[in-house]
Structure formats: structure tokens, C-alpha cells
Design a protein around this motif. Structure first.
Motif, PDB file in Angstrom:
ATOM      1  N   ALA A 150       0.734  -1.193   0.071  1.00 51.92           N
ATOM      2  CA  ALA A 150      -0.046  -0.131   0.185  1.00 51.92           C
ATOM      3  C   ALA A 150       0.883   1.433  -0.128  1.00 51.92           C
ATOM      4  CB  ALA A 150      -0.917  -0.228   1.234  1.00 51.92           C
ATOM      5  N   ASP A 151       1.879   1.228   1.043  1.00 53.82           N
ATOM      6  CA  ASP A 151       2.803   2.553   0.918  1.00 53.82           C
ATOM      7  C   ASP A 151       3.441   2.664  -0.389  1.00 53.82           C
ATOM      8  OD1 ASP A 151       2.360   2.987   3.400  1.00 53.82           O
ATOM      9  OD2 ASP A 151       4.222   2.538   4.355  1.00 53.82           O
ATOM     10  N   VAL A 152       4.135   1.510  -1.091  1.00 54.25           N
ATOM     11  CA  VAL A 152       4.575   1.727  -2.317  1.00 54.25           C
ATOM     12  C   VAL A 152       3.566   2.309  -3.406  1.00 54.25           C
ATOM     13  CG1 VAL A 152       5.512   0.432  -4.384  1.00 54.25           C
ATOM     14  CG2 VAL A 152       6.298   0.118  -2.063  1.00 54.25           C
ATOM     15  N   SER A 172      -7.015   1.465   8.276  1.00 57.71           N
ATOM     16  CA  SER A 172      -5.733   2.444   8.496  1.00 57.71           C
ATOM     17  C   SER A 172      -5.101   2.576   6.690  1.00 57.71           C
ATOM     18  CB  SER A 172      -4.506   1.576   9.210  1.00 57.71           C
ATOM     19  OG  SER A 172      -3.956   0.612   8.480  1.00 57.71           O
ATOM     20  N   GLY A 173      -5.335   1.767   6.289  1.00 51.16           N
ATOM     21  CA  GLY A 173      -5.143   1.740   4.696  1.00 51.16           C
ATOM     22  C   GLY A 173      -6.223   2.904   3.911  1.00 51.16           C
ATOM     23  N   ALA A 174      -7.368   2.588   4.198  1.00 54.28           N
ATOM     24  CA  ALA A 174      -8.268   3.543   3.537  1.00 54.28           C
ATOM     25  C   ALA A 174      -7.918   5.052   4.069  1.00 54.28           C
ATOM     26  CB  ALA A 174      -9.632   3.101   3.747  1.00 54.28           C
ATOM     27  N   SER A 175      -7.612   5.077   5.138  1.00 52.73           N
ATOM     28  CA  SER A 175      -7.176   6.406   5.901  1.00 52.73           C
ATOM     29  C   SER A 175      -5.972   7.138   5.353  1.00 52.73           C
ATOM     30  CB  SER A 175      -7.403   6.276   7.421  1.00 52.73           C
ATOM     31  OG  SER A 175      -6.519   7.329   8.030  1.00 52.73           O
ATOM     32  N   ILE A 214     -11.172   2.704  -1.638  1.00 53.41           N
ATOM     33  CA  ILE A 214     -11.397   1.239  -1.631  1.00 53.41           C
ATOM     34  C   ILE A 214     -10.365   0.291  -1.862  1.00 53.41           C
ATOM     35  CG2 ILE A 214     -13.098  -0.368  -2.552  1.00 53.41           C
ATOM     36  CD1 ILE A 214     -15.029   2.174  -2.980  1.00 53.41           C
ATOM     37  N   MET A 215      -9.379   0.677  -3.043  1.00 50.74           N
ATOM     38  CA  MET A 215      -8.593  -0.346  -3.670  1.00 50.74           C
ATOM     39  C   MET A 215      -7.436  -0.532  -2.476  1.00 50.74           C
ATOM     40  SD  MET A 215      -9.491  -1.549  -6.337  1.00 50.74           S
ATOM     41  CE  MET A 215      -8.155  -2.344  -6.645  1.00 50.74           C
ATOM     42  N   ILE A 216      -6.966   0.588  -1.854  1.00 48.40           N
ATOM     43  CA  ILE A 216      -5.721   0.762  -1.125  1.00 48.40           C
ATOM     44  C   ILE A 216      -6.197   0.124   0.222  1.00 48.40           C
ATOM     45  CG2 ILE A 216      -4.091   2.122   0.272  1.00 48.40           C
ATOM     46  CD1 ILE A 216      -3.328   1.808  -2.523  1.00 48.40           C
ATOM     47  N   GLY A 217      -7.502   0.307   0.747  1.00 55.69           N
ATOM     48  CA  GLY A 217      -7.801  -0.275   1.875  1.00 55.69           C
ATOM     49  C   GLY A 217      -8.117  -1.893   1.794  1.00 55.69           C
ATOM     50  N   THR A 218      -8.674  -2.355   0.493  1.00 50.66           N
ATOM     51  CA  THR A 218      -8.485  -3.718   0.240  1.00 50.66           C
ATOM     52  C   THR A 218      -7.352  -4.355   0.167  1.00 50.66           C
ATOM     53  OG1 THR A 218     -10.608  -3.480  -1.014  1.00 50.66           O
ATOM     54  CG2 THR A 218      -9.409  -5.651  -1.129  1.00 50.66           C
ATOM     55  N   PRO A 224      -0.136   7.759  -6.875  1.00 50.89           N
ATOM     56  CA  PRO A 224      -0.769   6.398  -6.934  1.00 50.89           C
ATOM     57  C   PRO A 224      -0.760   6.068  -8.464  1.00 50.89           C
ATOM     58  CG  PRO A 224      -2.241   8.020  -6.071  1.00 50.89           C
ATOM     59  CD  PRO A 224      -0.867   8.581  -6.262  1.00 50.89           C
ATOM     60  N   PRO A 225      -0.726   4.915  -8.860  1.00 53.70           N
ATOM     61  CA  PRO A 225      -0.981   4.477 -10.196  1.00 53.70           C
ATOM     62  C   PRO A 225      -2.330   4.629 -10.827  1.00 53.70           C
ATOM     63  CG  PRO A 225      -0.050   2.616  -8.836  1.00 53.70           C
ATOM     64  CD  PRO A 225      -0.575   3.399  -7.975  1.00 53.70           C
ATOM     65  N   THR A 226      -2.192   5.160 -12.205  1.00 49.11           N
ATOM     66  CA  THR A 226      -3.529   5.428 -13.008  1.00 49.11           C
ATOM     67  C   THR A 226      -4.600   4.754 -12.626  1.00 49.11           C
ATOM     68  OG1 THR A 226      -1.967   6.418 -14.550  1.00 49.11           O
ATOM     69  CG2 THR A 226      -4.202   6.333 -15.092  1.00 49.11           C
ATOM     70  N   ASN A 227      -4.323   3.261 -12.959  1.00 50.06           N
ATOM     71  CA  ASN A 227      -5.384   2.214 -12.874  1.00 50.06           C
ATOM     72  C   ASN A 227      -6.129   2.206 -11.620  1.00 50.06           C
ATOM     73  OD1 ASN A 227      -5.047   1.404 -15.451  1.00 50.06           O
ATOM     74  ND2 ASN A 227      -3.936  -0.248 -15.038  1.00 50.06           N
ATOM     75  N   LEU A 228      -5.465   2.788 -10.403  1.00 54.97           N
ATOM     76  CA  LEU A 228      -6.156   2.817  -9.220  1.00 54.97           C
ATOM     77  C   LEU A 228      -6.796   4.320  -8.964  1.00 54.97           C
ATOM     78  CD1 LEU A 228      -3.633   1.059  -6.817  1.00 54.97           C
ATOM     79  CD2 LEU A 228      -5.604  -0.049  -7.918  1.00 54.97           C
TER      80      LEU A 228
END
Lengths: 182, 182, 182
Positions: free
Chosen positions: A49-51, A105-108, A121-125, B57-61
Motif C-alpha cells: 500500500a505504501d509503495v 488504516s489503509g483507507a485512511s 477502496i482499492m488501497i484499503g482492500t 498512485p498508479p493511474t489504474n487505481l
């Protein structure tokens, strides 16, 4: 980071550290393999997620407490393996709390970088399920999230609710609570 | 992004979304597993390429249309699976178009970041084959590109031609056309 | 980069290129599969380390000599496979030198980005074992580092010693020498 979120973070790391090292033990790995797998499961989702958010080097590779908790959880699992196999039920709760905590924490974190609903949503998941996917790939298995539906569904819905709540300006504590319930 | 390239992009996402979700269905996954696999196959190559180029963040996200097309293609495949198994031939064409489109757009993006021939060829190749590699790893199989030669060869050559053409100042449309033919 | 470190770097790339392509040959892959696997094994660890440190695009995707050495090592392995199977012992030494060289260069790079002991140890380890993990995942096997203890242990200890030495201001040459011995 609020106190509740920080506590949840350590619960999540502990839960995933245990889940990763138990898989390693069942696969017949020795101490270092078990520690590596526990470590990767506990910290891998946050690192990815960080990357993806451009936070480099990732917090989990710099902030010592996270790494220590992951290592201790894995070490304890290796030593007290027989105890843990008898307490399967609490483990499932720990896993659920871990998923909720990491999704929050990811979504935040994603929201603070770019308040796009898709990204949140994507990063939270990814934060929530990433560690488990790494664990299963390293164990040469099809990731559990692809075969057990309720698992990822709850995380995706949780991250989505997080975004809606945040967007409508509700308090942080409240939506973390909701993420947990789900 | 030119209109031709943008159209090719959606064709590529659709083709890889179908290919990923068909693999999921064949592996006996349920709806969410199929959607996740279709999504990862369609968008994964572009995400890896963006990260390697420092686009975070990547375009696709972040860019909703890409995600929506990937999701819809996977959903349609899940619903109309039996139809698709009977139209294997068009699918292979779609796959080829997808590879060509992704190799072009990846090479084009890499060129805009750093016009090094190695980078252009590598990123073009990774964008094109990355999704399929993710699909096969998640399905616990050896990636197809490692076992079927013509597949990656065409992409590598395509990206290489892209670089040469670009370097010599020829028009964008022309080399996308050539990438397709190959 | 010092001359010793640069030389060690090429030895490492060559060793891992050979190890990756030998695995490909044993899995019955054709030329392109073998080259891709050799390439990924030789350069993958460095690429992951660069991304985690925020160095984008990664050196291995831009700097031609690294890619050429990886490609040549893989090509030679493909052509002279029968010779290499009879020289198993030197290969193990090459592998050890490769691990030491990559752990040193990874740790050194991490130190220049952020002198945190955790980061230096983690990036040193990831640079050294990353390529092998990629090789095993692509070959659909459980990564060797999870099942053969001495392998990763030596790399982790090596990276740790690197940090301690660096922190205490000792010369670069000395600790690279020590990393090799370990």
C-alpha cells in the motif's frame, strides 16, 4: 494516528503474524522460514500500500515497533504452536479484527494522499488482504481471498463505507467502529 | 493520449479482464474471486509499470473508467461464460490486440519518463505481460509467457520497434499500427 | 560505487542469471522462458530494493551493462547447460558470492537513503534473496529461503554487520570483505 487506530494496527500485525507463521509451521518450515513468512504476512500488505501511494521507504521497513511486534508474534507462534491449534476460534476473531484494522488504516492513508473513492477502496482492500495473498503465494497455494468469498467482500464493503463516512464528514472513531463490526 | 491509443487501451483491458475471469471460472472460483482475478489481470500490468516509472498512485487505481471496464468485462464473462467458451478464436485476436495495445502504451509512457531503449522495451513488455503473469501466479501456475515463446517475443519486438520508430521521429499512429500487426 | 563492489555486482548478476536459467531449463522452458527467468532472477532483487527506496525507474531497468550481463549469463547457460551440471560446486560458491555482493550493495544503498538499522538490514536481505524468491514463485515452487535456513540467515547477519560497521565509521572495503566471508 489515533490511539484506537494504533492499537488496532498492532492487533492486526499480531493476528497476521500468527496466521503467517502457522502456515509456515504446517508447511514444515524451520524457524527462519516461519519468521520470514510471519513477517511478510503481517507487514506485506502495508508495504505494498505504501509503495502504491508513493510513500518510500515504506513505514513497515523503517518504523521498528511494527517489525518487532510481527517478529515477536511469529516467534511466539513457533514456540507455542500446540497451544494455538487448540484456540482456533479466537484466532478467527483476531483475523477479522486484523482485516478491519488494516482496511481502516489503509483507507485512511489513501484518503490523505488522494480522496478518490476508487483509490480509497482499492488501497484499503490491498492493505487488508495483501499480507494474506503474499503468505499464500509464498506457500505455493491459490490465495484464500480468491476462493473464500466473505473474506474480501467484508473488506471491500468496509473500505467503501469508510470513504462514504469520511466524505460526509463523520468522525474517525465512528467509522473505525463500523469497519470492525463488518 | 491519442484516440486510437485510448480505444486500444479499453480493448486491452476488456480482453485481459475476460482472460483473467475465465481462468478464475475454470479454477472453480466464486463471483468475487473471478472479479478479483479479472481485475488484477486487466489492470495489474499497468500498475506495475506505473510503480516502476515512479507514477504514484498508479493511474489504474485512480482513473475510474479503466477500473469500470475491467469490472464489467469480468462480470459479463462470469454471467455469459458458456457463450465465451464457444468463441475461442475471437478471444485469441482480442488477446493479441490487448498485448499490442498495452505494449504500445507502456513503451510510450516509459519514453516520456526516460528515453532509454532498455527502459522503453522493458516497461512495454512488463505492461503487456504483467497482467497475465499476475493471473497465473494467483492461479498457482507457471506463467504462460515462460512456456509459450511466441507470446512474449512479439511483445518484446513490438516494444523495440516502437523505440526505434520514436527515436527516428516517425508518427505515433504509424508505430501503434505496426505494433498491432506484430 | 567502488571497484570491488562493482565487480562483486557483476559476479552476483552472473551467478543469479545462471541459477535462474538453470531452473528454467530443468522446468522444460524454451529459450525465451529461460532468458526471462534468468533475467528476473539476476535483476529482480535490485529492482524491488530500488522501488522500496523510491529510486524510480530502477537502475537495473535503465543501466544497460547490468541487463547485458544478466542476458549473456542466461544465454551461455542455455547453450552450455551440460557443462554447468557437472560444475555444481563452483556454482554454490558463485551463489554465495552473489548473495554477499547483493546484500552489501543493497545495504549500502539503503544506508545512503536512510541510516535506519531496520531498513539497512531489510533492504540488504531483500536485494540478496529477492531474485531467488521471484525465480521460485515464477517456477511455481515454495521459495528456497523459506525452507533452507542457512541461506537467508547468512544474508541477514551480513546486512546487520554491514550496518554496525558503517555506523562505527569503519571502511567500506573492510565490511564488504566481511560480508563475503559470512
Amino acid at each position: 494516528m489515533s490511539l484506537v487506530l494504533e492499537l488496532a494496527n498492532y492487533v492486526g500485525i499480531t493476528a497476521f503474524g500468527i496466521s503467517g507463521s502457522m502456515k509456515g509451521i504446517r508447511k514444515g518450515m524451520d524457524l527462519l522460514g516461519v519468521l520470514t513468512l510471519g513477517f511478510s504476512t503481517a507487514l506485506g500488505g502495508g508495504i505494498i500500500a505504501d509503495v502504491l501511494l508513493g510513500i518510500m521507504p515504506p513505514t513497515n521497513l523503517v518504523y521498528l515497533p511494527n517489525a518487532l511486534v510481527a517478529l515477536l508474534a511469529s516467534l511466539f507462534t513457533f514456540i507455542f504452536y500446540k497451544v494455538f491449534t487448540n484456540v482456533n476460534k479466537p484466532l478467527i476473531y483476531a483475523d477479522a479484527i486484523g482485516l478491519g484494522a488494516f482496511a481502516s488504516s489503509g483507507a485512511s492513508l489513501a484518503y490523505s494522499v488522494d480522496p478518490s473513492p476508487l483509490l480509497v477502496i482499492m488501497i484499503g482492500t490491498i492493505t487488508a488482504v495483501g499480507g494474506g495473498v503474499i503468505r499464500d503465494i509464498l506457500s505455493n497455494e491459490v490465495p484464500l481471498i480468491l476462493t473464500r468469498e466473505f473474506y474480501a467482500t467484508s473488506v471491500i464493503i468496509g473500505s467503501g463505507i469508510y470513504f462514504v463516512l469520511r466524505y460526509e464528514g463523520m468522525s474517525n472513531y465512528y467509522d473505525i467502529f463500523i469497519s470492525f463490526v463488518i
